[in-house]
Motif scaffolding. Structure first.
Motif, PDB file in Angstrom:
ATOM      1  N   SER A   1      10.220   7.438  -1.376  1.00 57.11           N
ATOM      2  CA  SER A   1       9.985   8.548  -0.450  1.00 57.11           C
ATOM      3  C   SER A   1      10.958   9.680  -0.731  1.00 57.11           C
ATOM      4  CB  SER A   1      10.131   8.069   0.994  1.00 57.11           C
ATOM      5  OG  SER A   1       9.133   7.138   1.328  1.00 57.11           O
ATOM      6  N   LYS A   2      12.213   9.308  -0.986  1.00 58.22           N
ATOM      7  CA  LYS A   2      13.216  10.332  -1.289  1.00 58.22           C
ATOM      8  C   LYS A   2      12.882  11.034  -2.591  1.00 58.22           C
ATOM      9  CE  LYS A   2      18.194  11.066  -1.803  1.00 58.22           C
ATOM     10  NZ  LYS A   2      19.533  10.441  -1.797  1.00 58.22           N
TER      11      LYS A   2
ATOM     12  N   LYS B   1       0.834  -1.206   0.000  1.00 57.49           N
ATOM     13  CA  LYS B   1       0.000   0.000   0.000  1.00 57.49           C
ATOM     14  C   LYS B   1       0.868   1.256   0.000  1.00 57.49           C
ATOM     15  CE  LYS B   1      -4.057  -1.944   2.356  1.00 57.49           C
ATOM     16  NZ  LYS B   1      -4.879  -1.904   3.595  1.00 57.49           N
ATOM     17  N   ASN B   2       1.948   1.236   0.783  1.00 57.84           N
ATOM     18  CA  ASN B   2       2.848   2.386   0.834  1.00 57.84           C
ATOM     19  C   ASN B   2       3.475   2.646  -0.530  1.00 57.84           C
ATOM     20  OD1 ASN B   2       2.280   2.444   3.542  1.00 57.84           O
ATOM     21  ND2 ASN B   2       4.275   1.692   4.221  1.00 57.84           N
ATOM     22  N   ILE B   3       3.926   1.578  -1.176  1.00 56.94           N
ATOM     23  CA  ILE B   3       4.553   1.722  -2.495  1.00 56.94           C
ATOM     24  C   ILE B   3       3.540   2.266  -3.503  1.00 56.94           C
ATOM     25  CG2 ILE B   3       5.542   0.451  -4.442  1.00 56.94           C
ATOM     26  CD1 ILE B   3       6.826  -1.447  -2.393  1.00 56.94           C
ATOM     27  N   GLU B   4       2.336   1.700  -3.506  1.00 58.22           N
ATOM     28  CA  GLU B   4       1.312   2.141  -4.466  1.00 58.22           C
ATOM     29  C   GLU B   4       0.946   3.604  -4.264  1.00 58.22           C
ATOM     30  OE1 GLU B   4      -1.727  -0.719  -3.731  1.00 58.22           O
ATOM     31  OE2 GLU B   4      -0.983  -2.124  -5.265  1.00 58.22           O
ATOM     32  N   ALA B   5       0.868   4.039  -3.002  1.00 61.53           N
ATOM     33  CA  ALA B   5       0.520   5.437  -2.730  1.00 61.53           C
ATOM     34  C   ALA B   5       1.617   6.372  -3.239  1.00 61.53           C
ATOM     35  CB  ALA B   5       0.303   5.630  -1.232  1.00 61.53           C
ATOM     36  N   LEU B   6       2.882   6.011  -2.972  1.00 63.43           N
ATOM     37  CA  LEU B   6       3.998   6.831  -3.446  1.00 63.43           C
ATOM     38  C   LEU B   6       4.079   6.810  -4.972  1.00 63.43           C
ATOM     39  CD1 LEU B   6       6.633   5.765  -0.774  1.00 63.43           C
ATOM     40  CD2 LEU B   6       5.821   8.105  -1.137  1.00 63.43           C
TER      41      LEU B   6
END
Length: 321
Positions: A312-313, A262-267
């Motif tokens: 994120s970076k 989910k974190n990867i998809e959001a980013l």
């Protein structure tokens, strides 16, 4: 004039970055205790309204509480005071505040008038004074840095649309990571990865920062053979004030968790990336193991953690893959 270079002459200068709630202070205290041993002296400069003292029953350390407005001279005096008093390790929590103090000083100079470039040069001298005090102190220094936080909208397991906080770049001068030997980036599940690691002990690892982490660094510094960071998080219980869960194993062979995906998809959505960038990312993560892979579910937990750190970076920089 010259003499044989030895790591035993060096003291670690390490940064811990993460958003609020990621466990930077607790991790720094565990790391420091491992570095200096059970009888070593630890000092802590606290700019967070005395919050570090909440851990006074779990750890033996001395504290210097600084109150706003923060000034570079106060940090320098505190660092020198720790050295003169014979402390073996110093934690600065949060080092982001001395950067904010520099920005405030620059703003004051701008309000007085004059050339902005000249004002930055003057403010930079104050920043360099604090940085030099950190880098040249003959003791271990651990600098806690707040990460910039942002809220993204996602759908939870119940199908409800909810905001979620994510950590991005640290609140500090750009490129500050180059000044430190090692930089630990901690997420909200209390898992750490490195964005820089000159020790080589933690590269491509996902782990929890514990006393053992400090012991490994101490072994590396004394050339007694620090071992690579363990991939399974410690099961030692965290204090009640801020429990550190041990339910997020970082086994490099286990598939990525639903939350990581989910974190990867959001980013990914935020960056506007497509399939071409996905293949580039897979090649960067592991060209051989991910050859032909098309889905995030093909990632391991370790690969997913590295992908989240990279994305994120990029999101904080607004850059391209």
């Amino acid at each position: 004039m010259f003499k044989k270079a030895k790591r035993t002459q060096a003291k670690i200068k390490l940064a811990i970055t993460g958003p609020a709630g990621s466990g930077k202070t607790y991790s720094a205290l565990r790391l420091a205790r491992g570095l200096v041993g059970p009888g070593g002296k630890i000092a802590l400069i606290d700019t967070e309204n005395g919050s570090a003292s909440l851990y006074s029953e779990q750890f033996d350390f001395d504290v210097l509480n600084l109150e706003p407005p923060f000034e570079d001279a106060s940090f320098i005096e505190g660092i020198q005071g720790a050295v003169n008093a014979g402390y073996e390790a110093l934690i600065i929590d949060s080092a982001s505040h001395f950067w904010e103090a520099i920005l405030d000083y620059k703003d004051k100079l701008d309000r007085r008038g004059g050339n902005s470039f000249t004002n930055w040069n003057e403010a930079g001298k104050h920043f360099k004074g604090v940085l030099n005090a950190v880098l040249h102190s003959p003791i271990h220094v651990i600098a806690c840095l707040r990460s910039k936080t942002e809220y993204i909208i996602e759908t939870n397991e119940r199908g409800r649309v909810v905001p979620r906080k994510v950590g991005l770049a640290p609140v500090m001068r750009d490129g500050i990571e180059y000044e430190f030997t090692t930089v630990f980036d901690i997420d909200l599940s209390h898992q750490a990865a490195t964005s820089k690691d000159r020790t080589g002990l933690f590269t491509d690892k996902v782990f929890q920062v514990t006393e053992e982490t400090g012991q490994q660094i101490a072994g590396w510094l004394t050339a007694t053979g620090g071992q690579a960071a363990p991939e399974a998080p410690s099961t030692q219980p965290a204090p009640a004030a801020k429990p550190v869960p041990a339910s997020h194993p970082a086994d490099s062979g286990k598939p990525a968790t639903d939350q990581q995906i989910k974190n990867i998809e959001a980013l990914w959505q935020r960056l506007g990336y497509g399939q071409e960038q996905r293949q580039k990312l897979f090649q960067w993560l592991d060209a051989e193991a991910l050859k032909g892979a098309e889905n995030w579910t093909d990632l391991t937990q370790e690969q997913a953690a590295r992908a989240i750190g990279f994305l994120s970076k990029k999101a904080s920089e607004g850059g391209a893959a």
